[in-house]
Design an enzyme around this catalytic site. Structure first.
Site, short mmCIF file in Angstrom:
data_model
loop_
_atom_site.label_atom_id
_atom_site.label_comp_id
_atom_site.label_asym_id
_atom_site.label_seq_id
_atom_site.Cartn_x
_atom_site.Cartn_y
_atom_site.Cartn_z
N CYS A 129 30.76 39.55 43.01
CA CYS A 129 31.51 37.77 42.54
C CYS A 129 32.09 37.69 44.06
CB CYS A 129 33.28 38.34 42.07
SG CYS A 129 33.17 39.23 40.34
N CYS A 174 43.64 39.11 44.56
CA CYS A 174 44.28 39.28 45.32
C CYS A 174 45.54 38.20 44.78
CB CYS A 174 43.76 37.72 46.32
SG CYS A 174 42.93 36.35 45.69
#
Length: 407
Positions: free
Chosen positions: A232, A354
């Site tokens: 990713c 995140c």
């Protein structure tokens, strides 16, 4: 502080684009700062920091100013007036700021600042969800920490230089930095400056990357000569870090569903002196199937809510919706299920986000390990990074080992 009309008007323009036209704050700031080439660093800093501050505390300020979306220009000036009053800034004698109720603003602030969702400015659903997930004490600290301005952190490109040399080179360009404990490749700017115009950046001696983000690539424990996949990759901050950790040896495959991001990564890789990387667009399931059981290491820096990086994307608080969170959790589970198949027996996988929410992090890993797709994996370790504890972005990382068939 003396307020200058052209700078304040630039802030109002920026707020209009962000709040009414739903544009991204960072892109808006970039656009507005091009209004006048004569603006110096202080002028530009005022525009950017004031805009971000009002975006950050939008809920508190709109409540105090008693304004609702869509915001007229007069309403945006009322928000600016609230910002100025709460910072003790003398309001100039402009018609747009006439009749500002200074005492009422301060009085309403005193009342609302006792309530977390107003004080820290979060939508009800985020405030409720995060308290339930993290507990009242941790979320209260985290909510405040995520409202602090993010510092500028650099990652030294060890393919081209070392930390001490980079510090010296930057000092010659009047950019002073200090090292960060537990981050071997990180330098923190002492004072905010535009590092992208430096010769050091043009020469590929560093990248701008938060200290928490810099912990992800080392977590994967790569070694020179391995086949490593960043599945990713996006624009590739962690890919470039992996390349430096591999010392440009072995094969590094950067994959993403967006070809445009991989094109930007190629440009960055050339500047960084990365030679062992290739990019592959995930345009069908074949791209993944071709690499089944072929990788020594796989990084899954999964798409997420981004709740851990609100410090640098304050407008995301107002763009994020509960429906998106549910959709992205499904995507995360699919990525773990499908992309983990690229890890060969004896190899390792890191799942990272995140986000600070367990439902995107440890709970996703737990579900994966209990599924058919995850039966050959074992959790070696995981780590939650909270802004309130680290001073940097919120992150989560889990290191999984794929059991060797022989063992």
């Amino acid at each position: 502080m003396r307020l200058h009309r052209n700078l304040v008007f630039a802030v109002i323009d920026a707020l209009n684009m962000i709040f009414n036209e739903n544009e991204y704050a960072d892109k808006v700031i970039e656009k507005v700062l091009k209004y006048d080439k004569r603006w110096g660093a202080r002028d530009r800093g005022f525009i950017a920091e004031t805009t971000y501050e009002i975006v950050r505390y939008k809920r508190l300020y709109t409540e105090i100013a008693e304004v609702n979306a869509p915001y007229s220009r007069a309403n945006l000036f009322r928000l600016f007036a609230v910002w100025a009053v709460l910072r003790g800034i003398q309001l100039p004698d402009w018609k747009q700021l006439e009749s500002t109720p200074v005492r009422r603003i301060k009085g309403k602030f005193d009342v609302l600042s006792k309530i977390r969702k107003y004080r820290e400015s979060y939508p009800d659903w985020i405030d409720t969800l995060a308290e339930k997930a993290l507990g009242k004490d941790l979320w209260t600290k985290e909510a405040a920490a995520l409202n602090k301005q993010a510092e500028v952190i650099l990652r030294v490109n060890t393919l081209k230089t070392d930390k001490n040399t980079l510090q010296a080179v930057l000092a010659e360009e009047e950019i002073n930095t200090v090292p960060i404990a537990k981050n071997p490749d990180a330098l923190k700017l002492v004072e905010r400056k535009n590092v992208f115009v430096t010769q050091a950046f043009k020469d590929g001696l560093f990248e701008v990357q938060d200290a928490s983000s810099q912990l992800v690539a080392p977590y994967l424990q790569v070694e020179p000569g391995q086949r490593v996949i960043d599945a990713c990759a996006g624009a590739g901050g962690k890919t470039l870090h992996l390349a430096s950790q591999m010392q440009n040896k072995g094969q590094l495959i950067a994959m993403d569903i967006y070809e445009s991001k991989l094109k930007k990564l190629k440009v960055r890789a050339r500047r960084n002196g990365v030679h062992n990387m290739e990019t592959r667009v995930i345009d069908s399931t074949k791209a993944i199937k071709k690499l089944h059981a072929k990788a020594d290491r796989v990084l899954l820096d999964a798409p997420c809510s981004g709740l851990g990086v609100i410090r640098r994307n304050p407008d995301s608080k107002w763009k994020l919706e509960p429906e998106f969170l549910e959709r992205i959790k499904t995507v995360q589970a699919e990525i773990l299920r499908d992309y983990s198949k690229m890890v060969k027996p004896g190899g390792k996988l890191v799942y990272a986000t995140c986000s600070i929410l367990p439902e995107e992090n440890s709970e996703q890993v737990k579900k994966f390990l209990s599924s058919e797709a995850g039966k050959d994996f074992k959790l070696e370790k995981d780590q939650n990074i909270f802004a309130s504890e680290s001073g940097f972005d919120g992150f989560y990382m889990a290191l999984l080992n794929k059991i060797d068939e022989v063992g």
